[in-house]
Design an enzyme around this catalytic site. Structure first.
Site, short mmCIF file in Angstrom:
data_model
loop_
_atom_site.label_atom_id
_atom_site.label_comp_id
_atom_site.label_asym_id
_atom_site.label_seq_id
_atom_site.Cartn_x
_atom_site.Cartn_y
_atom_site.Cartn_z
N GLU A 138 36.11 15.92 85.09
CA GLU A 138 34.98 16.63 84.49
C GLU A 138 35.42 17.52 83.32
OE1 GLU A 138 32.74 18.97 87.32
OE2 GLU A 138 30.99 17.71 87.07
N HIS A 167 50.16 -1.36 100.11
CA HIS A 167 49.81 -2.68 100.64
C HIS A 167 48.48 -3.17 100.09
CE1 HIS A 167 53.15 -2.58 103.52
NE2 HIS A 167 52.96 -1.27 103.43
N LYS A 195 20.71 12.44 85.41
CA LYS A 195 19.75 13.32 86.08
C LYS A 195 18.37 13.20 85.46
CE LYS A 195 22.94 16.90 87.66
NZ LYS A 195 23.40 18.27 87.42
O1 PA5 Z 1 32.24 21.97 88.01
C1 PA5 Z 1 31.01 22.11 88.04
O2 PA5 Z 1 30.45 23.12 87.58
C2 PA5 Z 1 30.10 21.08 88.72
O3 PA5 Z 1 30.77 19.94 89.05
C3 PA5 Z 1 29.47 21.69 89.96
O4 PA5 Z 1 30.46 22.14 90.82
C4 PA5 Z 1 28.56 20.74 90.72
O5 PA5 Z 1 27.69 20.07 89.84
C5 PA5 Z 1 27.71 21.49 91.74
O6 PA5 Z 1 26.89 22.45 91.10
P1 PA5 Z 1 26.09 23.55 91.90
O7 PA5 Z 1 27.04 24.48 92.54
O8 PA5 Z 1 25.26 24.23 90.87
O9 PA5 Z 1 25.24 22.83 92.94
#
Ligand code: PA5
Length: 419
Positions: free
Chosen positions: A277, A298, A410
């Site tokens: 990310e 394996h 989304k």
């Molecule tokens: O790193 C990030 O900010 C995202 O991956 C969030 O952790 C993830 O989308 C979850 O978001 P939230 O805590 O708002 O539900």
């Protein structure tokens, strides 16, 4: 002290000018040590004591003690950065208290929801911690609804006292939680989900599970000191970041985090989110994947040794495993007598050394050694990778702290669901 050592095996000579490259990247280390003004709102993790200092640890422990006194189960609702770090440690070290952690809100699979509900049936006293930075994420949002139903049915008007929410302060959801009388923990407004291991997000559930969050904070703080005080080409975060980004420039597109300890399975999920990310944007980035050896030797082992030359490996190696088991002599002529008297530790180590040797004939193998796997080591690993990820993103020139790409699906999903 729980230290991390970085090295590499480069049989084929890809890193011939490695020291020069490390030196060239020193300004990126300097930037990461100082922390940039433009990322101020995302650097709450940069100083461990900000969210894992004494005052905070006491708060997490006090609420955790309350949960331990009353409950035999804590449902932790959260997804991505709101669940991976705590889960990595919980599954790596196992819970040590009377409270079992049940993970929810990380999938929309009806089968998983039903499994969570069945696992709650025989629990005597249930508490829940719903963790979300923006309480708009669908998975934790609807899981919280389902668990609220369970709590309301059991505890009627008193259900709110069984609820903890970890939300961003002064948001709509925070105010809603206050009105409902839920217990409140703040989601750090200055940290994005995947960097929250050393904050209430990672630490509170682990305190409930009886794990030593002080040792985790100590491991992280020691690593912070080590990385921030070493402005030189020997800085391990700089060396690791340089090695992986050099390999990327050399045409590699996949970094495999490989380990001979399956307890790292969940940790690898955390690592994949952190690097995927943070780095995977603007048409750039290494795809972070993992292999759990010796099992995957394996299956994927064939590809790694002989398939498309797209990848390199970073080995996460534990020098001293906790357990030991010696293989005894046996009267069945099974062909394994050459292993009589050998410890599984040594057999696993031999498999590791052999794999490193064989794979390094194809690509340079990066190695991260840790002495043993405990809370301190996890703290140290979390900080190391977060910092190294920041340095890597500086080298490749991407923003380490945003994740605009996750919005695309989304929009389409919300349209389908009529939001
Ligand atoms: O790193 C990030 O900010 C995202 O991956 C969030 O952790 C993830 O989308 C979850 O978001 P939230 O805590 O708002 O539900």
């Amino acid at each position: 002290m729980s230290d991390i050592k970085f090295s590499f095996v480069d049989e084929i000579g890809v890193f011939s000018s490695f020291e020069e490259r490390v030196e060239k990247n020193l300004p990126m280390l300097e930037t990461a040590i100082k922390g940039e003004e433009r990322y101020k709102s995302s650097l709450g993790w940069h100083k461990v004591s900000k969210w894992a200092g004494e005052e905070w640890l006491e708060k997490y422990e006090a609420l955790a003690a309350k949960v331990q006194n009353e409950a035999d189960c804590l449902v932790v609702i959260g997804i991505g950065g709101s669940n991976q770090a705590a889960r990595a440690v919980y599954e790596g070290l196992s819970g040590k208290s009377n409270v079992e952690i049940i993970w929810a809100g990380n999938t929309i699979s009806p089968d998983s929801v039903s499994k969570v509900l069945s696992s709650l049936e025989n629990k005597k006293n249930i508490w829940v911690d719903c963790i979300a930075k923006n309480f708009e994420t669908l998975e934790p949002g609807i899981a919280f609804r389902v668990i609220r139903d369970v709590l309301r049915e059991r505890y009627k008007e008193d259900y709110a006292s069984h609820v903890i929410v970890t939300f961003t302060e002064d948001t709509k959801s925070w105010k809603m939680a206050q009105e409902k009388g839920y217990n409140l923990l703040p989601f750090p407004s200055d940290i994005g989900g995947r960097y929250t291991a050393l904050s209430p997000i990672g630490l509170f559930p682990l305190a409930v599970a009886g794990l030593d969050i002080r040792a985790m904070a100590k491991g992280a703080e020691n690593m912070e000191k080590k990385l921030k005080s070493d402005f030189s080409t020997s800085n391990i975060a700089l060396r690791y970041a340089t090695a992986r980004t050099e390999l990327y420039k050399n045409g590699k597109s996949v970094e495999l985090l490989s380990y001979f300890e399956p307890r790292f399975f969940r940790f690898a999920k955390w690592w994949k989110q952190l690097f995927g990310e943070s780095e995977g944007k603007d048409n750039k980035g290494l795809l972070p994947m993992d292999t759990s050896y010796s099992e995957d030797l394996h299956s994927l082992g064939q590809f790694v040794q002989d398939g498309s030359p797209m990848l390199f490996e970073t080995f996460l190696n534990i020098e001293t495993p906790d357990a030991s088991y010696v293989l005894h002599d046996d009267d069945v002529d099974d062909g394994f007598s050459y292993l009589n008297g050998k410890d599984f530790r040594d057999i696993n180590k031999a498999a590791y050394k052999a794999t490193l040797k064989a794979h390094s004939r194809r690509f340079p193998c990066l190695v991260l050694d840790i002495e043993k796997l405990d809370e301190e080591a996890y703290g140290s690993l979390f900080y190391f990778f977060q910092f190294a990820c920041y340095v890597s993103c500086n080298i490749t020139g991407v923003n380490p702290f945003d994740q605009n790409g996750v919005e695309a699906y989304k929009c389409d999903m919300f349209q389908l669901l009529g939001k």
